[in-house]
Design a protein around this motif. Structure first.
Motif: not given
Length: 441
Positions: A278-292
């Protein structure tokens, strides 16, 4: 600035850490001075090879400089601080490397000195360097009008929730905030007045009191991680012994781990795994945005560096063409015109260098501000997830306790039924235990 220093070896491992572009959003080698090589890894290995001619095993002095989170500190301030620290520790003539890291919307600095004096083949002594760093840190906070941490003004008022590298690595394995772990253990300690009360408070949060191999009292969590109570709570072993007595009658760490494993079930493991997913799913959009953002910013920085290099080469060519050649050059030297042109070229080169540094600093500050907005959202999510994880550990601890109580109840019922059955059989003459057997003659 918070200054943390240590003497160490392992040059290659340190270079890998300093150049780590995965855990850090940006890592930049700012300066390599006094080494034969300008490559950071080769420079530190060079220092290690030099140290092999001595008996010194910890030939490097590693220092990190962390300014307050809310402050934007220019490179010049870092450079001035590094020079002051170098003079204060007696490392003026030692080779050094300076690396800047940007992580979670903040910039901090790492400096590494080689302690080996190549002429005398001896290591520069580092007596009481932690006390000196504490004094320098306090001076830097006061000079820049930053909010001074209480632990720097008064060393007895050190923040009890601060943590070192080993505690941070341990928290990374358990996916918890080390400050929350220490806060929970301190809360259990302050809210209990006896050994049994403290033990019960720990178990309500999923920690089990045990006897450590070397550290006296320790706590073992539901994942089998071991925490030193004296370090986590911030008190001396003498105070622990005063409330808890001696740890000799407690279970060992291995026994505590076996107890945890015995009470752990697939259902509890499933709860923990579901929380991680659950926590990984919540973080995924923010992590992707930060990586971009991070990848785009790296491209922008490379483009700016290339632009600076091309402009520098062009301007250098223009300045060199001003110098007269041949007979005109000889005459200009005699009249002093040549010296004036060289002075003008040097001044313009210095101004161009400062201009490029200002443009680079402006870009870095802009990038930090852009990432900090995402990092604030990410940090709020992380704090919420830490609270959820702490509550999950309490729930797991409660279920483990209920499971243990049910197991004990079943064992008691089974033993009671077995005793009743033996008594019935004994009355009927159908059962005899060892006490009923007559000795053979």
């Amino acid at each position: 600035m918070i200054l943390k220093g240590s003497v160490r070896g392992s040059a290659r491992e340190l270079a890998t850490h300093l150049l780590n572009g995965t855990d850090n959003e940006h890592a930049e080698v700012h300066e390599v001075r006094g080494f034969a090589s300008e490559d950071l890894t080769d420079a530190l290995i060079e220092a290690e090879c030099l140290a092999k001619g001595t008996r010194c095993t910890k030939h490097l002095f590693s220092l990190s400089l962390n300014p307050p989170a809310q402050e934007t500190v220019p490179v010049e301030t870092f450079e001035e601080a590094v020079d002051r620290i170098e003079a204060g520790l007696g490392l003026e003539n030692c080779p050094r490397a300076v690396v800047f890291h940007e992580k979670e919307g903040r910039r901090h600095c790492h400096v590494v000195w080689s302690r080996i004096d190549s002429e005398e083949m001896k290591a520069v002594p580092m007596p009481y360097f932690k006390n000196r760093l504490m004094d320098l840190s306090r001076d830097l906070f006061l000079e820049h009008n930053w909010d001074v941490p209480h632990g720097i003004l008064d060393r007895s008022a050190k923040n009890p929730l601060s943590f070192d590298l080993s505690e941070w690595q341990q928290a990374q394995r358990t996916k918890q905030d080390p400050r929350i772990i220490k806060a929970v253990l301190r809360d259990c300690w302050q809210g209990s007045d006896s050994k049994e009360a403290f033990k019960g408070a720990l178990e309500s949060y999923g920690y089990y009191l045990a006897r450590g191999d070397r550290r006296g009292f320790v706590a073992v969590d539901v994942r089998g991680e071991v925490y030193s109570l004296s370090r986590a709570i911030g008190i001396k072993s003498k105070v622990l012994n005063g409330k808890l007595g001696t740890p000799k009658d407690l279970q060992s760490v291995e026994e505590a781990k076996k107890l945890v494993n015995a009470r752990w079930s697939e259902k509890l493991q499933s709860l923990s795994d579901d929380m991680d997913a659950k926590h990984a799913r919540q973080k995924e959009p923010l992590d992707q945005k930060l990586n971009q953002i991070k990848q785009r910013q790296r491209q922008e920085r490379q483009a700016l560096n290339q632009h600076h290099q091309e402009r520098w080469d062009k301007e250098t060519k223009i300045r060199s063409e001003r110098l007269p050649n041949g007979l005109g050059g000889i005459w200009s030297r005699l009249t002093g015109k040549y010296a004036k042109i060289r002075h003008q070229n040097a001044y313009e080169a210095w101004e161009a260098l400062k201009r490029d540094e200002a443009e680079k600093e402006h870009q870095i500050v802009k990038h930090l501000e852009e990432r900090s907005a995402v990092q604030r959202t990410r940090q709020r999510l992380k704090q919420q997830q830490q609270i959820e994880r702490t509550e999950l550990h309490r729930e797991i601890a409660a279920q483990m306790e209920q499971r243990a109580e049910r197991q004990q109840s079943l064992e008691t019922d089974f033993n009671t039924q077995a005793d009743n059955q033996r008594q019935t059989q004994r009355r009927r003459g159908l059962y005899r235990d060892n006490d009923d057997l007559e000795p053979e003659l």
